[in-house]
Design an enzyme around this catalytic site. Sequence first.
Site, mmCIF file in Angstrom:
data_model
loop_
_atom_site.group_PDB
_atom_site.id
_atom_site.type_symbol
_atom_site.label_atom_id
_atom_site.label_comp_id
_atom_site.label_asym_id
_atom_site.label_seq_id
_atom_site.Cartn_x
_atom_site.Cartn_y
_atom_site.Cartn_z
ATOM 1 N N GLU A 200 -73.212 -7.768 61.127
ATOM 2 C CA GLU A 200 -74.435 -8.138 60.402
ATOM 3 C C GLU A 200 -74.143 -8.321 58.928
ATOM 4 O O GLU A 200 -73.352 -7.588 58.345
ATOM 5 C CB GLU A 200 -75.479 -7.009 60.504
ATOM 6 C CG GLU A 200 -76.393 -7.136 61.683
ATOM 7 C CD GLU A 200 -77.424 -6.013 61.736
ATOM 8 O OE1 GLU A 200 -77.520 -5.235 60.766
ATOM 9 O OE2 GLU A 200 -78.120 -5.934 62.746
ATOM 10 N N ARG A 297 -90.211 6.590 71.215
ATOM 11 C CA ARG A 297 -90.707 7.971 71.306
ATOM 12 C C ARG A 297 -91.723 8.191 70.184
ATOM 13 O O ARG A 297 -91.893 7.339 69.312
ATOM 14 C CB ARG A 297 -89.537 8.946 71.104
ATOM 15 C CG ARG A 297 -88.864 8.714 69.759
ATOM 16 C CD ARG A 297 -87.926 9.819 69.332
ATOM 17 N NE ARG A 297 -87.569 9.652 67.944
ATOM 18 C CZ ARG A 297 -86.569 8.901 67.478
ATOM 19 N NH1 ARG A 297 -85.808 8.219 68.323
ATOM 20 N NH2 ARG A 297 -86.344 8.811 66.190
#
Length: 663
Positions: A200, A297
């Site tokens: 990246e 989560r």
Amino acid sequence: MFEKILIANRGEIACRIIKTARKKGIKTVAVYSRADASARHVRLADEAYEIGAAEAADSYLNGSKIIAIARKSGASAIHPGYGFLSENEEFAKACEEAEIRFIGPTADAISLMGLKDQAKKAMEEAGVPVVPGYDGDDQDAVFLSDKADEIGYPLLIKAVAGGGGKGMRLVENRSQFSSALSSAKREAKAAFGNDRVLLEKYIRRARHIEVQIFADMVGNAVYLHERDCSLQRRHQKIIEEAPAPDLSDDMRFEIGETATRAAKAIKYRGAGTIEFIVDVENGLKDAPFYFMEMNTRLQVEHPVTEMITGLDLVEWQLRVAAGERLPLKQDDIKLNGHAFEARLYAEDPGNNFLPQTGTLHHFTCPAPDLNFRLDSGIDQGDEISIYYDPMIAKLVVWGQNRSEALRHMRQVIKNTAIAGVKTNLEFLYHVFMNKAFSVADFDTGFIEKHRAELTRRFDEMPVPVLVLAALSELMPHMEGKDVWDWSDGWQLNHSLKVNLTFTANNKSHEVGVTYLKDGFEISVSDRPYKVKLLKKEQDDFSILIDGRKISGKVIMQKQDFTVFCDGKVAYLHHYIPGADKQNDQATSGTVVTPMPGKVSNILVADGADVEEGEPLVILEAMKMEHTIKAPRKGIVCFNDLTLEMQVSDGEVLFRIAESDDDG
Ligand code: MV4
């Protein structure tokens, strides 16, 4: 709705889930390791079952045992909290196979988001911006190096299975690429059993802004606005806030809608967070943002979202998991005021943030109200062990705007006192007092940039701290007595002067206290101060020092003093010659281990002549390196200390004998 749920977690998040379950009339089943038999979450739950040894692998990670207990206790759903089994696709699958609802997303969603390259591809397909780079299957080193040249430098190599910065390498130019690639792959292989990487473009100045999303099982999805989590240290979050400061309404809308689109595209269900990295090289206005990862989560920092939306995210999780539709539509989700969360850790910022263990002899903070919320899994008297996360509590404040919330947080921190273990409380205070932070001038490099001032130790111990400690030591002898009529043993030679020695950070401080008719004369480093006691209520003092009003709190644990004064926290030891074994050891040059660990390096030869403060031994403890320095000048004697040796808490590492020229 469920009648009874099992909570497969511990600490503050287990307590947090129990609170909402109780509100909804749902019975709770706790599970606990042998180290947690009397932990707060066990005390709060309706039922509790032991599941194994202290090590998480033997207890909180034992999915089949936890499912068996859910069946036995009649719980129809399991809330995994965060960490442990919360993003374990096998566990989510095993729950559903056992016909127990996993309060979280499907195993497929966990799996999809578990690998960075897959997640990135799914997001790209959904039209979510991702950081330019290469996330393909070809892992050939020469091919990747060519790709790196195309992307340009600086760039990041990231392990696809990575997290928390593991398997991540910054490459500044092409000559560094191949060795960075092999070391990233090596680290990833060891940590995750998967050495695949992606490349990246590196974003030099970044803000970490994440969006809380929620989705139900019939395809509805909304965003609950964003949190700014840029204040991290080694990928550990420290302070979070909501909303992200200075984010324009347009950008808030755009980033929120983008996150919702991402959730819908993968048919997500339940609570989730889409993390974005915002490139603030040219400021935050119209800054480009890119998907970084998705957390499938409920997150540690969810309370700041609750504070600004007025919603109970655990309740939403329970309702969605039970098959209900989302309680609100997007337009009905409000954003009100500003919230901060500060994570209170048992760690020593003065010693490279080394995790601390011990008994929490004292833990007090302001009473919760509309502006302050305490999320804690630990009460005064509880133990902080080596087995779990050293987070003690989360301090959460709300204000009408950011500066009001800042003021509330400063007050909360000033009025919080913890003794028994060292904490980052003062470090947090320094952050909330920092000028740049106060005007939201920060990015992910903030802690590192300001590290020195945020972790500064007292070069000179503040006079008020020593005065408070001395008064606290002497008060019990004085209370209820006439000032001219004492007969205690501490009174030396019937004079009204008492000399005390306090030690801190290997320095000693002499404090002389003379009783006067209307107060005290207290000398620190031979400079006298006029001291008057205005008020003392248990540990809390109000005094005048040369006419200046000082308030503070002193917690005494035998000869150890923790002094809280104006946001400062000082750890002092009252040195009493002879009565003081540990201290005599230190002054005699015997150095013991501060905590159990492994000797990873010995920096000087046995018998070397060393200077005070010279680093001698590197100890590896709790995954961190800890430098043990010479407490004084002399000849070092390692006895039978060897490399790689395991040492237990309090074991003698070496002695410093006096060198001949000392006489
Ligand atoms: C980045 C980055 C800059 N550019 N990716 C840190 C851990 C992992 N979640 C991703 N991280 C970063 N990824 C690109 N392309 C900078 C970081 C990063 C960071 C991100 C958020 C918060 C704190 C951070 C601290 C250091 C590096």
